[in-house]
Design a protein around this motif. Sequence first.
Motif, PDB file in Angstrom:
ATOM      1  N   ASN A 197       0.876  -1.182   0.059  1.00  0.00           N
ATOM      2  CA  ASN A 197       0.027  -0.036  -0.043  1.00  0.00           C
ATOM      3  C   ASN A 197       0.909   1.141   0.000  1.00  0.00           C
ATOM      4  O   ASN A 197       1.673   1.550   0.957  1.00  0.00           O
ATOM      5  CB  ASN A 197      -0.911   0.096   1.364  1.00  0.00           C
ATOM      6  CG  ASN A 197      -1.891   1.151   1.181  1.00  0.00           C
ATOM      7  OD1 ASN A 197      -1.580   2.202   0.612  1.00  0.00           O
ATOM      8  ND2 ASN A 197      -2.842   0.931   2.119  1.00  0.00           N
TER       9      ASN A 197
ATOM     10  N   ILE B 223      -2.515  -5.460  -4.722  1.00  0.00           N
ATOM     11  CA  ILE B 223      -3.416  -6.127  -3.794  1.00  0.00           C
ATOM     12  C   ILE B 223      -4.199  -7.222  -4.371  1.00  0.00           C
ATOM     13  O   ILE B 223      -4.460  -8.308  -3.617  1.00  0.00           O
ATOM     14  CB  ILE B 223      -4.454  -5.073  -2.879  1.00  0.00           C
ATOM     15  CG1 ILE B 223      -4.967  -5.826  -1.955  1.00  0.00           C
ATOM     16  CG2 ILE B 223      -5.213  -4.459  -3.815  1.00  0.00           C
ATOM     17  CD1 ILE B 223      -5.734  -4.903  -0.787  1.00  0.00           C
TER      18      ILE B 223
ATOM     19  N   ARG C 254      -1.812  -8.482   4.957  1.00  0.00           N
ATOM     20  CA  ARG C 254      -2.447  -7.288   5.266  1.00  0.00           C
ATOM     21  C   ARG C 254      -1.506  -6.479   6.269  1.00  0.00           C
ATOM     22  O   ARG C 254      -1.181  -5.195   5.911  1.00  0.00           O
ATOM     23  CB  ARG C 254      -3.815  -7.309   5.951  1.00  0.00           C
ATOM     24  CG  ARG C 254      -4.672  -8.019   4.939  1.00  0.00           C
ATOM     25  CD  ARG C 254      -6.284  -7.569   5.416  1.00  0.00           C
ATOM     26  NE  ARG C 254      -6.493  -7.953   6.775  1.00  0.00           N
ATOM     27  CZ  ARG C 254      -7.062  -9.193   7.397  1.00  0.00           C
ATOM     28  NH1 ARG C 254      -7.240 -10.091   6.273  1.00  0.00           N
ATOM     29  NH2 ARG C 254      -7.107  -9.598   8.394  1.00  0.00           N
TER      30      ARG C 254
ATOM     31  N   TRP D 104      -2.291  -3.046   4.055  1.00  0.00           N
ATOM     32  CA  TRP D 104      -3.657  -2.954   3.605  1.00  0.00           C
ATOM     33  C   TRP D 104      -4.759  -3.305   4.684  1.00  0.00           C
ATOM     34  O   TRP D 104      -4.475  -4.338   5.559  1.00  0.00           O
ATOM     35  CB  TRP D 104      -4.117  -4.226   2.394  1.00  0.00           C
ATOM     36  CG  TRP D 104      -3.091  -3.893   1.211  1.00  0.00           C
ATOM     37  CD1 TRP D 104      -1.971  -4.773   0.899  1.00  0.00           C
ATOM     38  CD2 TRP D 104      -3.228  -2.916   0.424  1.00  0.00           C
ATOM     39  NE1 TRP D 104      -1.332  -4.455   0.007  1.00  0.00           N
ATOM     40  CE2 TRP D 104      -2.239  -3.246  -0.473  1.00  0.00           C
ATOM     41  CE3 TRP D 104      -4.063  -1.870   0.043  1.00  0.00           C
ATOM     42  CZ2 TRP D 104      -1.911  -2.504  -1.783  1.00  0.00           C
ATOM     43  CZ3 TRP D 104      -3.850  -1.185  -1.074  1.00  0.00           C
ATOM     44  CH2 TRP D 104      -2.712  -1.322  -2.052  1.00  0.00           C
ATOM     45  N   SER D 105      -5.713  -2.583   4.546  1.00  0.00           N
ATOM     46  CA  SER D 105      -6.914  -2.746   5.763  1.00  0.00           C
ATOM     47  C   SER D 105      -7.847  -3.625   5.309  1.00  0.00           C
ATOM     48  O   SER D 105      -7.535  -4.442   4.306  1.00  0.00           O
ATOM     49  CB  SER D 105      -7.602  -1.379   5.612  1.00  0.00           C
ATOM     50  OG  SER D 105      -8.198  -1.246   4.506  1.00  0.00           O
TER      51      SER D 105
ATOM     52  N   GLN E 207     -10.772  -3.837   4.904  1.00  0.00           N
ATOM     53  CA  GLN E 207     -11.925  -3.393   3.960  1.00  0.00           C
ATOM     54  C   GLN E 207     -11.482  -3.235   2.497  1.00  0.00           C
ATOM     55  O   GLN E 207     -11.718  -3.688   1.519  1.00  0.00           O
ATOM     56  CB  GLN E 207     -12.415  -1.836   4.401  1.00  0.00           C
ATOM     57  CG  GLN E 207     -13.086  -1.794   5.565  1.00  0.00           C
ATOM     58  CD  GLN E 207     -12.265  -2.079   6.893  1.00  0.00           C
ATOM     59  OE1 GLN E 207     -11.081  -1.807   6.912  1.00  0.00           O
ATOM     60  NE2 GLN E 207     -13.169  -2.174   8.024  1.00  0.00           N
ATOM     61  N   GLN E 208     -10.007  -2.934   2.440  1.00  0.00           N
ATOM     62  CA  GLN E 208      -9.305  -2.827   1.286  1.00  0.00           C
ATOM     63  C   GLN E 208      -9.190  -4.271   0.622  1.00  0.00           C
ATOM     64  O   GLN E 208      -9.260  -4.362  -0.627  1.00  0.00           O
ATOM     65  CB  GLN E 208      -8.047  -2.362   1.334  1.00  0.00           C
ATOM     66  CG  GLN E 208      -8.114  -0.648   1.504  1.00  0.00           C
ATOM     67  CD  GLN E 208      -6.712  -0.025   1.831  1.00  0.00           C
ATOM     68  OE1 GLN E 208      -6.050  -0.449   2.416  1.00  0.00           O
ATOM     69  NE2 GLN E 208      -6.427   1.201   1.091  1.00  0.00           N
ATOM     70  N   TRP E 209      -8.909  -5.226   1.384  1.00  0.00           N
ATOM     71  CA  TRP E 209      -8.661  -6.582   1.100  1.00  0.00           C
ATOM     72  C   TRP E 209     -10.171  -7.275   0.694  1.00  0.00           C
ATOM     73  O   TRP E 209     -10.202  -7.884  -0.379  1.00  0.00           O
ATOM     74  CB  TRP E 209      -8.144  -7.608   2.309  1.00  0.00           C
ATOM     75  CG  TRP E 209      -7.874  -8.794   1.993  1.00  0.00           C
ATOM     76  CD1 TRP E 209      -8.660  -9.928   2.127  1.00  0.00           C
ATOM     77  CD2 TRP E 209      -6.696  -9.343   1.664  1.00  0.00           C
ATOM     78  NE1 TRP E 209      -8.193 -11.074   1.739  1.00  0.00           N
ATOM     79  CE2 TRP E 209      -6.756 -10.607   1.559  1.00  0.00           C
ATOM     80  CE3 TRP E 209      -5.577  -8.871   1.464  1.00  0.00           C
ATOM     81  CZ2 TRP E 209      -5.541 -11.552   1.001  1.00  0.00           C
ATOM     82  CZ3 TRP E 209      -4.511  -9.500   1.076  1.00  0.00           C
ATOM     83  CH2 TRP E 209      -4.671 -10.814   0.822  1.00  0.00           C
TER      84      TRP E 209
ATOM     85  N   ALA F 251     -12.653  -5.658  -0.671  1.00  0.00           N
ATOM     86  CA  ALA F 251     -12.809  -4.763  -1.835  1.00  0.00           C
ATOM     87  C   ALA F 251     -12.102  -5.534  -3.062  1.00  0.00           C
ATOM     88  O   ALA F 251     -12.822  -5.547  -4.106  1.00  0.00           O
ATOM     89  CB  ALA F 251     -12.606  -3.344  -1.833  1.00  0.00           C
ATOM     90  N   ALA F 252     -10.974  -5.943  -2.731  1.00  0.00           N
ATOM     91  CA  ALA F 252     -10.032  -6.490  -3.902  1.00  0.00           C
ATOM     92  C   ALA F 252     -10.644  -7.848  -4.152  1.00  0.00           C
ATOM     93  O   ALA F 252     -10.624  -8.304  -5.203  1.00  0.00           O
ATOM     94  CB  ALA F 252      -8.645  -6.430  -3.428  1.00  0.00           C
TER      95      ALA F 252
END
Length: 288
Positions: free
Chosen positions: A70, A181, A200, A205-206, A208-210, A212-213
Amino acid sequence: MTSSSDASTGRRCHHAVSPLHAAVYFAPERQDELAALGLERGAMSYYAGRAAPLGAVGAGTVTATFYNFNHEHVRRYIPAAWAVATPEAVLAAVLRGVDGMLRRLLGAEVLASKELAEAAGLALRATEACHREARPLYAAHAGLPVPEEPHLALWHAATLLREHRGDGHLAALAIAGLSGIEALVLHNATGTAPTSALFRRTRGWSAQQWDAAREQLRERGLLDEAGDLTQAGATLRGEAEVLTDRLDAAPYAHLGAAATARLTELAGDISRTVRAAGAFPAALLGKG
């Protein structure tokens, strides 16, 4: 042209050699040496230690060359690390850490063995055919002097071979249309990669980002609803590995089949010794 058997031979050699480099990221000796310079343990030490061959670069260069980290996480530590310790000081500290790590993991008998010296010579010979073009991390490491001691020369050669393949692999991931990611999530879905929690934490990475990916990969048909690889996902990963093999074929073609097999044997034995000595955390792999 490179045959599929030649490529798979190179991949097997890579898997035998790579742990000799990768062990350093879990070594307390490396952390201690970098902390002694004033660098924070953890992310700052990791970024500085791996990026130091590039010089006092900014966060953008680190994000670009490391690929799956990130950028906002990188920016917390780079370029601030260079105000604490110069790249030259970091490189010297890393090498001291590698020396301490290998002495602990391998012991005096293995370090003095003719097999280790032979492995170092073969690995260095393989690097003679590595390409600098479009391989920034490899090229930066290739500009460093080769250490005189065989165990450090072997680690240096393992680093060159690992970063050479790694730079090619990042090109393959980009061609596959995978962001940093997304590549991590897809790799984690195999169950043979580091856990999602470790990815993470170390890559910044959060959750939430994980998530979303993961959803983006589902929309592409690469993951199913349970988060497992689909056939399309497995095919995409396989194609990326085959392209990586092609881009990494030169060192092993230069070494030749017999010498590559010998390096695979020798490095495999040394890597098993390193693993048996506890170089890597026990709970490292899995989807959790």
